[in-house]
Design a protein around this motif. Structure first.
Motif, PDB file in Angstrom:
ATOM      1  N   GLY A  89       0.798  -1.337  -0.436  1.00 50.65           N
ATOM      2  CA  GLY A  89      -0.149  -0.545   0.015  1.00 50.65           C
ATOM      3  C   GLY A  89       0.605   1.331   0.338  1.00 50.65           C
ATOM      4  O   GLY A  89       0.402   2.068   0.281  1.00 50.65           O
ATOM      5  N   ASN A  90       2.495   1.184  -0.316  1.00 57.58           N
ATOM      6  CA  ASN A  90       2.982   2.603  -0.666  1.00 57.58           C
ATOM      7  C   ASN A  90       2.878   2.969  -1.334  1.00 57.58           C
ATOM      8  O   ASN A  90       2.579   1.763  -2.929  1.00 57.58           O
ATOM      9  N   ILE A  91       2.610   4.566  -1.441  1.00 54.51           N
ATOM     10  CA  ILE A  91       2.590   5.179  -3.171  1.00 54.51           C
ATOM     11  C   ILE A  91       4.134   4.545  -4.093  1.00 54.51           C
ATOM     12  O   ILE A  91       4.847   4.674  -3.527  1.00 54.51           O
ATOM     13  N   ILE A  92       3.928   4.527  -5.325  1.00 52.24           N
ATOM     14  CA  ILE A  92       4.923   4.311  -5.820  1.00 52.24           C
ATOM     15  C   ILE A  92       4.903   6.129  -7.204  1.00 52.24           C
ATOM     16  O   ILE A  92       5.467   6.821  -7.537  1.00 52.24           O
ATOM     17  N   LYS A  93       3.595   5.883  -7.706  1.00 47.32           N
ATOM     18  CA  LYS A  93       3.254   6.776  -8.356  1.00 47.32           C
ATOM     19  C   LYS A  93       1.779   7.736  -8.479  1.00 47.32           C
ATOM     20  O   LYS A  93       0.792   7.045  -8.237  1.00 47.32           O
ATOM     21  N   VAL A  94       1.881   8.709  -9.005  1.00 52.40           N
ATOM     22  CA  VAL A  94       0.613   9.560  -9.036  1.00 52.40           C
ATOM     23  C   VAL A  94       0.471  10.258 -10.086  1.00 52.40           C
ATOM     24  O   VAL A  94       1.370  11.272 -10.267  1.00 52.40           O
ATOM     25  N   ASP A  95      -0.267   9.838 -11.250  1.00 46.57           N
ATOM     26  CA  ASP A  95      -0.519  10.643 -12.184  1.00 46.57           C
ATOM     27  C   ASP A  95      -2.120  11.257 -12.452  1.00 46.57           C
ATOM     28  O   ASP A  95      -3.242  10.529 -11.906  1.00 46.57           O
ATOM     29  N   SER A  96      -1.837  12.726 -12.834  1.00 49.27           N
ATOM     30  CA  SER A  96      -2.673  13.557 -12.519  1.00 49.27           C
ATOM     31  C   SER A  96      -2.950  14.287 -13.994  1.00 49.27           C
ATOM     32  O   SER A  96      -2.312  14.105 -14.477  1.00 49.27           O
TER      33      SER A  96
END
Length: 105
Positions: A98-105
């Protein structure tokens, strides 16, 4: 998780054992040959809490804090963990813990 939903359409591929189910509430689920879900999607309404609760708690907390007004519309299991799409085309990638790898917006 899906026993309370009424099936609208069911497509089974005997060759690879995959199954695609569309429920009357608009939720679509793809299952692999072992019967495990691989992708859950809703085009009309946010995914229900019972489905979101299948994600690791750090991912749920991250989304609640960073994107409180953007509901989860799609969850896909990937080799690295989870790919999640929020309303308004925000994409998130998390590892299996559940650790964030990437955010695409």
């Amino acid at each position: 998780h899906f026993s309370n939903y009424t099936i609208d359409k069911l497509k089974y591929d005997a060759e690879d054992g995959e199954c695609k189910v569309k429920y009357r509430n608009g939720i679509k689920v793809e299952f692999n040959h072992n019967g495990d879900w691989e992708e859950i999607e809703s085009n009309y309404t946010p995914l229900p809490k019972s489905i979101i609760d299948m994600l690791p708690s750090p991912a749920i907390s991250f989304i609640a804090k960073r994107f409180p007004q953007k509901p989860i519309m799609k969850i896909k299991r990937k080799s690295y963990g989870y790919k999640i799409e929020l309303a308004s085309s925000v994409g998130l990638k998390f590892d299996h813990q559940g650790n964030i790898i990437k955010v695409d917006s």
